[in-house]
Design a protein around this motif. Structure first.
Motif, PDB file in Angstrom:
ATOM      1  N   TYR A  15      60.619  25.056  19.890  1.00  0.00           N
ATOM      2  CA  TYR A  15      60.296  26.546  19.980  1.00  0.00           C
ATOM      3  C   TYR A  15      59.428  27.068  19.106  1.00  0.00           C
ATOM      4  N   TRP A  16      59.387  26.210  18.054  1.00  0.00           N
ATOM      5  CA  TRP A  16      58.099  27.103  16.921  1.00  0.00           C
ATOM      6  C   TRP A  16      57.295  26.643  17.454  1.00  0.00           C
ATOM      7  N   CYS A  17      56.477  25.455  18.148  1.00  0.00           N
ATOM      8  CA  CYS A  17      54.901  24.581  18.663  1.00  0.00           C
ATOM      9  C   CYS A  17      55.097  25.381  19.413  1.00  0.00           C
ATOM     10  N   CYS A  18      55.850  25.784  20.601  1.00  0.00           N
ATOM     11  CA  CYS A  18      55.503  26.195  22.152  1.00  0.00           C
ATOM     12  C   CYS A  18      55.133  27.782  21.969  1.00  0.00           C
ATOM     13  N   LYS A  19      56.113  28.113  21.156  1.00  0.00           N
ATOM     14  CA  LYS A  19      55.754  29.782  20.494  1.00  0.00           C
ATOM     15  C   LYS A  19      54.301  30.014  20.047  1.00  0.00           C
ATOM     16  N   ALA A  20      53.931  28.923  19.286  1.00  0.00           N
ATOM     17  CA  ALA A  20      53.036  29.389  18.156  1.00  0.00           C
ATOM     18  C   ALA A  20      51.372  29.287  18.953  1.00  0.00           C
ATOM     19  N   LEU A  21      51.635  28.473  19.603  1.00  0.00           N
ATOM     20  CA  LEU A  21      50.715  27.352  20.646  1.00  0.00           C
ATOM     21  C   LEU A  21      50.989  29.065  21.288  1.00  0.00           C
ATOM     22  N   ILE A  22      51.896  29.464  22.179  1.00  0.00           N
ATOM     23  CA  ILE A  22      51.494  30.378  23.453  1.00  0.00           C
ATOM     24  C   ILE A  22      51.402  31.663  23.293  1.00  0.00           C
ATOM     25  N   GLU A  23      51.194  32.133  21.198  1.00  0.00           N
ATOM     26  CA  GLU A  23      50.448  33.003  20.419  1.00  0.00           C
ATOM     27  C   GLU A  23      49.032  33.461  20.611  1.00  0.00           C
ATOM     28  N   GLY A  24      48.787  31.897  21.107  1.00  0.00           N
ATOM     29  CA  GLY A  24      46.939  31.779  20.821  1.00  0.00           C
ATOM     30  C   GLY A  24      47.079  30.885  19.598  1.00  0.00           C
TER      31      GLY A  24
END
Length: 97
Positions: A15-24
């Motif tokens: 979840y953290w990885c996906c969120k960090a990537l989506i946040e740019g």
């Protein structure tokens, strides 16, 4: 969550990885260790790229060639497929549309 839907990482790390990537953000293994005490970033990124077709770019930096990951510019997060452990993030993104 059944074991067939789990990777070899804590779902919160995925979840953290996906969120960090989506946040740019551009993230590295060092970032993951510092923020979520994870150790499987390369495996998570590989799975996102291979199984879910995320357009993740990898840049190797420094004398030790440390991998840094980011989403390809112009990626629409609403069009990405999410792993089961990041399904909540997908719902959050779609709720903001």
């Amino acid at each position: 969550m059944t074991t067939q839907h789990r990777w070899f990482s804590n779902p919160s790390n995925i979840y953290w990885c996906c969120k960090a990537l989506i946040e740019g953000r551009t993230i590295s293994h060092k970032t993951e260790i510092r923020e979520v005490k994870g150790w499987r970033l390369a495996a998570i990124v590989h799975r996102l790229k291979d199984s879910f077709n995320w357009p993740i770019l990898t840049e190797f930096r420094g004398p030790d060639n440390i991998a840094h990951y980011r989403l390809s510019p112009g990626t629409d997060p609403a069009r990405l497929r999410f792993p089961p452990s990041a399904k909540q993030l997908q719902d959050e993104i779609r709720g903001q549309e």
